[in-house]
Design a protein around this motif. Sequence first.
Motif, PDB file in Angstrom:
ATOM      1  N   ASN A 378      35.834 -49.855 -32.178  1.00  0.00           N
ATOM      2  CA  ASN A 378      36.922 -48.961 -32.590  1.00  0.00           C
ATOM      3  C   ASN A 378      36.446 -47.624 -33.151  1.00  0.00           C
ATOM      4  O   ASN A 378      37.180 -46.969 -33.903  1.00  0.00           O
ATOM      5  CB  ASN A 378      37.839 -49.656 -33.611  1.00  0.00           C
ATOM      6  N   SER A 379      35.232 -47.198 -32.801  1.00  0.00           N
ATOM      7  CA  SER A 379      34.775 -45.867 -33.200  1.00  0.00           C
ATOM      8  C   SER A 379      35.455 -44.831 -32.307  1.00  0.00           C
ATOM      9  O   SER A 379      35.718 -45.083 -31.127  1.00  0.00           O
ATOM     10  CB  SER A 379      33.260 -45.749 -33.081  1.00  0.00           C
ATOM     11  N   GLN A 380      35.742 -43.658 -32.879  1.00  0.00           N
ATOM     12  CA  GLN A 380      36.507 -42.653 -32.163  1.00  0.00           C
ATOM     13  C   GLN A 380      35.785 -41.320 -32.103  1.00  0.00           C
ATOM     14  O   GLN A 380      35.028 -40.958 -33.008  1.00  0.00           O
ATOM     15  CB  GLN A 380      37.879 -42.444 -32.824  1.00  0.00           C
ATOM     16  N   SER A 381      36.025 -40.595 -31.002  1.00  0.00           N
ATOM     17  CA  SER A 381      35.562 -39.219 -30.835  1.00  0.00           C
ATOM     18  C   SER A 381      36.734 -38.414 -30.289  1.00  0.00           C
ATOM     19  O   SER A 381      37.567 -38.936 -29.548  1.00  0.00           O
ATOM     20  CB  SER A 381      34.381 -39.148 -29.861  1.00  0.00           C
ATOM     21  N   SER A 382      36.796 -37.142 -30.674  1.00  0.00           N
ATOM     22  CA  SER A 382      37.898 -36.287 -30.247  1.00  0.00           C
ATOM     23  C   SER A 382      37.346 -35.067 -29.539  1.00  0.00           C
ATOM     24  O   SER A 382      36.394 -34.441 -30.011  1.00  0.00           O
ATOM     25  CB  SER A 382      38.735 -35.877 -31.463  1.00  0.00           C
ATOM     26  N   TYR A 383      37.953 -34.732 -28.391  1.00  0.00           N
ATOM     27  CA  TYR A 383      37.505 -33.595 -27.590  1.00  0.00           C
ATOM     28  C   TYR A 383      38.710 -32.729 -27.233  1.00  0.00           C
ATOM     29  O   TYR A 383      39.762 -33.232 -26.837  1.00  0.00           O
ATOM     30  CB  TYR A 383      36.819 -34.067 -26.309  1.00  0.00           C
ATOM     31  N   ALA A 384      38.501 -31.428 -27.373  1.00  0.00           N
ATOM     32  CA  ALA A 384      39.586 -30.500 -27.046  1.00  0.00           C
ATOM     33  C   ALA A 384      39.773 -30.365 -25.545  1.00  0.00           C
ATOM     34  O   ALA A 384      40.857 -30.006 -25.080  1.00  0.00           O
ATOM     35  CB  ALA A 384      39.323 -29.136 -27.679  1.00  0.00           C
ATOM     36  N   ALA A 385      38.716 -30.611 -24.780  1.00  0.00           N
ATOM     37  CA  ALA A 385      38.803 -30.469 -23.327  1.00  0.00           C
ATOM     38  C   ALA A 385      37.807 -31.411 -22.667  1.00  0.00           C
ATOM     39  O   ALA A 385      36.857 -31.896 -23.292  1.00  0.00           O
ATOM     40  CB  ALA A 385      38.515 -29.023 -22.914  1.00  0.00           C
ATOM     41  N   LEU A 386      38.035 -31.704 -21.423  1.00  0.00           N
ATOM     42  CA  LEU A 386      37.124 -32.499 -20.604  1.00  0.00           C
ATOM     43  C   LEU A 386      36.623 -31.606 -19.470  1.00  0.00           C
ATOM     44  O   LEU A 386      37.302 -30.635 -19.099  1.00  0.00           O
ATOM     45  CB  LEU A 386      37.845 -33.732 -20.043  1.00  0.00           C
ATOM     46  N   PRO A 387      35.429 -31.845 -18.896  1.00  0.00           N
ATOM     47  CA  PRO A 387      34.618 -33.059 -18.995  1.00  0.00           C
ATOM     48  C   PRO A 387      33.775 -33.129 -20.274  1.00  0.00           C
ATOM     49  O   PRO A 387      33.413 -32.111 -20.852  1.00  0.00           O
ATOM     50  CB  PRO A 387      33.730 -32.977 -17.749  1.00  0.00           C
ATOM     51  N   GLN A 388      33.487 -34.372 -20.654  1.00  0.00           N
ATOM     52  CA  GLN A 388      32.616 -34.682 -21.779  1.00  0.00           C
ATOM     53  C   GLN A 388      31.783 -35.896 -21.413  1.00  0.00           C
ATOM     54  O   GLN A 388      32.213 -36.743 -20.625  1.00  0.00           O
ATOM     55  CB  GLN A 388      33.422 -34.973 -23.045  1.00  0.00           C
ATOM     56  N   THR A 389      30.591 -35.959 -21.991  1.00  0.00           N
ATOM     57  CA  THR A 389      29.691 -37.086 -21.723  1.00  0.00           C
ATOM     58  C   THR A 389      29.372 -37.800 -23.028  1.00  0.00           C
ATOM     59  O   THR A 389      29.027 -37.156 -24.032  1.00  0.00           O
ATOM     60  CB  THR A 389      28.391 -36.610 -21.062  1.00  0.00           C
ATOM     61  N   PHE A 390      29.473 -39.103 -23.016  1.00  0.00           N
ATOM     62  CA  PHE A 390      29.138 -39.933 -24.181  1.00  0.00           C
ATOM     63  C   PHE A 390      28.799 -41.327 -23.672  1.00  0.00           C
ATOM     64  O   PHE A 390      29.319 -41.782 -22.650  1.00  0.00           O
ATOM     65  CB  PHE A 390      30.300 -40.001 -25.174  1.00  0.00           C
ATOM     66  N   GLY A 392      26.549 -42.411 -21.970  1.00  0.00           N
ATOM     67  CA  GLY A 392      26.135 -42.444 -20.578  1.00  0.00           C
ATOM     68  C   GLY A 392      27.259 -42.285 -19.578  1.00  0.00           C
ATOM     69  O   GLY A 392      27.056 -42.462 -18.375  1.00  0.00           O
ATOM     70  N   ILE A 393      28.480 -41.953 -20.040  1.00  0.00           N
ATOM     71  CA  ILE A 393      29.645 -41.808 -19.168  1.00  0.00           C
ATOM     72  C   ILE A 393      30.133 -40.369 -19.233  1.00  0.00           C
ATOM     73  O   ILE A 393      30.190 -39.772 -20.308  1.00  0.00           O
ATOM     74  CB  ILE A 393      30.796 -42.725 -19.612  1.00  0.00           C
ATOM     75  N   THR A 394      30.491 -39.841 -18.093  1.00  0.00           N
ATOM     76  CA  THR A 394      31.093 -38.505 -18.043  1.00  0.00           C
ATOM     77  C   THR A 394      32.546 -38.645 -17.636  1.00  0.00           C
ATOM     78  O   THR A 394      32.868 -39.222 -16.594  1.00  0.00           O
ATOM     79  CB  THR A 394      30.354 -37.601 -17.042  1.00  0.00           C
ATOM     80  N   LEU A 395      33.426 -38.129 -18.493  1.00  0.00           N
ATOM     81  CA  LEU A 395      34.860 -38.161 -18.224  1.00  0.00           C
ATOM     82  C   LEU A 395      35.325 -36.791 -17.751  1.00  0.00           C
ATOM     83  O   LEU A 395      34.959 -35.767 -18.331  1.00  0.00           O
ATOM     84  CB  LEU A 395      35.649 -38.542 -19.479  1.00  0.00           C
ATOM     85  N   SER A 396      36.136 -36.786 -16.711  1.00  0.00           N
ATOM     86  CA  SER A 396      36.723 -35.552 -16.193  1.00  0.00           C
ATOM     87  C   SER A 396      38.214 -35.784 -15.988  1.00  0.00           C
ATOM     88  O   SER A 396      38.671 -36.928 -15.863  1.00  0.00           O
ATOM     89  CB  SER A 396      36.069 -35.149 -14.866  1.00  0.00           C
TER      90      SER A 396
END
Length: 627
Positions: A378-390, A392-396
């Motif tokens: 349940n750890s969280q990260s917040s991103y204003a825009a994608l793509p982002q990598t964390f 080992g995964i890249t989200l677009s």
Amino acid sequence: MAISLINVSLTGLNAAQAGLKTTSHNLSNVNTPGYSRQVILQGTPPPQFTGAGYFGKGTTVETVRRVYSEHLQREMQNLQSQSSHYSAYATEIARLGNLLADPDTHLAGAIDGFFSAVHNVASHPADASARQAMLSAAQSLAHRFQTFGTTLDSARTSVNSRIEQSVSQINGLARQVAALNDSILRASGTGHAPNDLLDQRDVAISDLNRLVGASVVVQSDGAANVFLSNGHALVVGTTTQELAAIRDPLDASAVSVGARLATGGARLFRPGDVVGGELGGLLAFRGEALDAAQNSIGRLAMAIAANVNSQHRLGQDLNGALGQDLFALAAPQVHASSNNTGSAALSASVSDYGQLAASDYRVQYDGANYVVTRLADNSQSSYAALPQTFDGITLSVAGAPAAGDVFLVQPTRTGAGAISVVLANANQIAAAAPVRASASSANLGDASATDLVVQSLDPNLLAPVTITFTGPNTYDVSGTGTGNPTGVAYVPGGTLSFNGWSLVIRGAPKAGDTFTVTPNTGGIGDNRNALRLADLGTAALVQGASFVGSYAQLVSATGSREREVDVASTAQDQMLSQAKGALASVSGVNLDEEAANLLRYQQAYQAASKVIAVADSLFDEILSIFR
């Protein structure tokens, strides 16, 4: 006087008869689950005043009371909930632990078998039987992963089915409690407690706690309201708010629990809202142990396939062609909630298999940011825009999300079931390196070219490259893709890298010495790439662990959780047994005590009958005077 004696004795006769009837009822229900012993409460009616004082008018049976402890009953029900929770969890995780640790089916042996076959090819790169054995070992490894994937999918289906059954049974018991509430309210209008109905309701609530953690609040009118741990009112008086088991809008492979709405559909509960009972244990097992195992094994399958493929593509097969993929592997799965209103499509790709976590991820757009939650912790990260990598995964993302849109990313869930061998011919095993380095026979120095390693599939990988020393400390490079640098300083033991390969020149070269890197034509006896493939078996490629080490971590973690749950289950069972014993000591039927009561009421009945007989005799004497 005789009439008065008869009236008083009749009250005693009736009281003794009520006592005998109640005792008989107790004895008849000695084996009835949940039955509470009943006793009669006797009192004396108002006495009759005479000139000589107050004379009693016998006895009355005021009511039949059940011997009952609400505190012990509630404690037993709470412990029943916890015991059933851990029992369901322990049963399921024991099956999982047996699957992972079974020496005949576990993955460690298949992984070791595959890399042992790779070592054999490295020792005999041109041997057709060694190559075929390696291909067979790869197929065996893939089949073992597929079997695990199928078995874990079946376990998930079984858990889903049990969740649906539990919800159906909970709803049935909720309706039963509501119906009993109605009967109790009607029967209580007489001013006396309907003991047997109250026992039946307690049994139904206990059965309910076997299925889900439930608390009870008894209203002033005697109706029992039943609430779940998250505050959901399952029973209020004579009405129910039933549960629903439906497919999760984010993950169709999971059955989720929610509150059934009067308008249709359901309001899903949050993870962790339902605790206690069999249902809570099943949900906890699926969310904690099963998800972790399936994701860990999927990650392991993907890591092996990706790393072997990557290295295999850098080699050369018996036909002189560059290596191909040995395994097919799964791609990350992304599921959009069926409740999303935006047009966004989320995609995921793996950028680093070594950093993959054994977890699913929830991605929610809040109108301004993408909030990514790693569900394992349940750890969280917040991103204003994608793509982002964390991790080992890249989200677009493509399209426009709406506030509240949710996506579920499962990077490794299908990894075990999707792996397969795609290489068709053992001759296609790329045991050799595609290039080789050589020193000119005319060289005057003692330098040598060593440690030639192919690092990437550069477009000019197979282009010949010549290294010419212009002195003992400088050299020129010529060849397509090298840029043809001149006067490069020579550092003994330093690495030269061009066209996707690297090598080391060791020793003391002299002016005019040359070294060349050329295609490895006819290198059927070359084993350099096979050696690098074999090295993968012990390399720390899964978050700092080897392949077998990663599997051992999963087995150890599952075993620890299994022992923890088993200890908790045993402790809860013992506490439940003690609570049942305490309740039985108060409410249970004691045969010896009831036998004594039978004698006591029998003697009271006989005594009252004797008084009536005496009164009858006296009445006859009086009548005889007037005859």
